[in-house]
Design an enzyme around this catalytic site. Structure first.
Site, mmCIF file in Angstrom:
data_model
loop_
_atom_site.group_PDB
_atom_site.id
_atom_site.type_symbol
_atom_site.label_atom_id
_atom_site.label_comp_id
_atom_site.label_asym_id
_atom_site.label_seq_id
_atom_site.Cartn_x
_atom_site.Cartn_y
_atom_site.Cartn_z
ATOM 1 C CE LYS A 1 -2.267 -0.713 3.901
ATOM 2 N NZ LYS A 1 -1.653 -1.939 4.417
ATOM 3 N NE ARG B 1 -4.122 -0.685 10.113
ATOM 4 C CZ ARG B 1 -3.164 -0.028 9.462
ATOM 5 N NH1 ARG B 1 -3.372 1.165 9.016
ATOM 6 N NH2 ARG B 1 -1.999 -0.595 9.267
ATOM 7 N NE ARG C 1 2.408 -3.675 11.711
ATOM 8 C CZ ARG C 1 3.522 -3.412 11.021
ATOM 9 N NH1 ARG C 1 4.706 -3.755 11.516
ATOM 10 N NH2 ARG C 1 3.457 -2.816 9.863
ATOM 11 N NE ARG D 1 5.883 1.190 9.876
ATOM 12 C CZ ARG D 1 4.688 0.947 9.372
ATOM 13 N NH1 ARG D 1 4.404 1.272 8.129
ATOM 14 N NH2 ARG D 1 3.766 0.365 10.104
ATOM 15 N NE ARG E 1 7.201 -1.969 6.238
ATOM 16 C CZ ARG E 1 5.881 -1.888 6.169
ATOM 17 N NH1 ARG E 1 5.275 -1.818 5.016
ATOM 18 N NH2 ARG E 1 5.172 -1.888 7.271
HETATM 19 P P1 AMP Z 1 0.608 1.643 8.856
HETATM 20 O O1 AMP Z 1 1.697 2.601 8.576
HETATM 21 O O2 AMP Z 1 -0.624 1.893 8.017
HETATM 22 O O3 AMP Z 1 1.056 0.198 8.792
HETATM 23 O O4 AMP Z 1 0.140 1.907 10.374
HETATM 24 C C1 AMP Z 1 1.048 1.731 11.455
HETATM 25 C C2 AMP Z 1 0.287 1.577 12.764
HETATM 26 O O5 AMP Z 1 -0.495 2.761 13.011
HETATM 27 C C3 AMP Z 1 -0.723 0.433 12.796
HETATM 28 O O6 AMP Z 1 -0.116 -0.810 13.107
HETATM 29 C C4 AMP Z 1 -1.669 0.925 13.908
HETATM 30 O O7 AMP Z 1 -1.080 0.755 15.192
HETATM 31 C C5 AMP Z 1 -1.725 2.421 13.633
HETATM 32 N N1 AMP Z 1 -2.818 2.742 12.689
HETATM 33 C C6 AMP Z 1 -2.690 3.217 11.422
HETATM 34 N N2 AMP Z 1 -3.897 3.398 10.849
HETATM 35 C C7 AMP Z 1 -4.805 3.029 11.778
HETATM 36 C C8 AMP Z 1 -6.228 2.959 11.786
HETATM 37 N N3 AMP Z 1 -6.937 3.292 10.693
HETATM 38 N N4 AMP Z 1 -6.847 2.527 12.922
HETATM 39 C C9 AMP Z 1 -6.127 2.202 14.027
HETATM 40 N N5 AMP Z 1 -4.787 2.211 14.086
HETATM 41 C C10 AMP Z 1 -4.123 2.630 12.973
#
Ligand code: AMP
Length: 216
Positions: free
Chosen positions: A14, A89, A173, A162, A128
């Site tokens: 994504k 999500r 996750r 990260r 990554r």
């Molecule tokens: P990402 O960069 O999209 O993988 O998001 C990293 C982390 O941010 C996720 O593992 C969640 O802890 C938090 N996060 C991101 N988007 C959401 C969301 N829409 N709802 C809840 N937690 C989120």
């Protein structure tokens, strides 16, 4: 321009595809993960709360997410489309988003679902790393920089991993994705939102050209 949700498990590509889409099209990207990481980096109280949750691989509470998203949408002109990356999500978030857009007589035009099997997701997440300068995404297994330690795009030389891309957090996750996020696809289909499945194992280029035909 349309409202598009780019959807898939952590590591499905994504972020990589959104990064490219913003470079090629005039799109507003709402990456909730990026917004949250900025909040964490700011050292605010909210950021500190979020860091603990994110490092555990769990979800940020809905009220915080809803605030973040409505503030973002208020900050851009209603006529401009948005690429949603990492939101929604949960089914509640999906419902919230559809209601919010409906109030503006707007809708989600398409959900692009990147399908990738678990074993590949693990390698993609654990390998990554990101350019500090421009955010370009690389991978020690699949996509190294052309010149060692020099970003292909901005020629920067500083990179980072990260903090939630580690073996302990990744499994949580992926489990949370299956339990809470994957059901959104059915929810969207029932609400008449178009879902396009794309094979996320194709090359970055092929995935991009398939998404481009949807976004145009
Ligand atoms: P990402 O960069 O999209 O993988 O998001 C990293 C982390 O941010 C996720 O593992 C969640 O802890 C938090 N996060 C991101 N988007 C959401 C969301 N829409 N709802 C809840 N937690 C989120």
């Amino acid at each position: 321009m349309h409202n598009i949700v780019i959807f898939g498990a952590p590591g499905s590509g994504k972020g990589t595809q959104s990064h490219r889409l913003t470079h090629e099209y005039a799109l507003n990207v709402l990456s909730t993960g990026d917004l949250l990481r900025k909040e964490v980096a700011s050292g605010s109280e909210l950021g500190n709360t979020c860091k603990t949750i994110m490092d555990d691989g769990k979800f940020i509470p809905e009220d915080i997410m809803f605030n973040l998203v409505s503030n973002f949408l208020e900050s851009i002109p209603e006529t401009e489309g948005v690429l949603f990356d990492g939101f929604p999500r949960t089914v509640d978030q999906a419902e919230y988003l559809l209601n919010l857009l409906e109030k503006q007589e707007d809708k989600i035009d398409c959900v692009v679902n990147l399908e990738v099997e678990d074993s590949i997701l693990l390698k993609r997440i654990l390998g990554r790393f990101f350019c500090k300068g421009c955010g370009a995404i690389y991978n020690t297994f699949f996509k190294k920089t052309e010149i060692d330690s020099v970003c292909d795009e901005c020629k920067g030389t500083e990179f980072y991993h990260r903090s939630d891309d580690n073996e302990t957090t990744v499994q949580t996750r992926l489990d949370v994705y299956k339990e809470l996020t994957f059901p959104i696809l059915d929810f969207f289909k029932k609400r008449g939102v178009k879902v396009v499945n794309i094979d996320g194992l194709l090359s970055e280029e092929e995935v991009f050209s398939q998404i481009a035909t949807v976004v145009k």
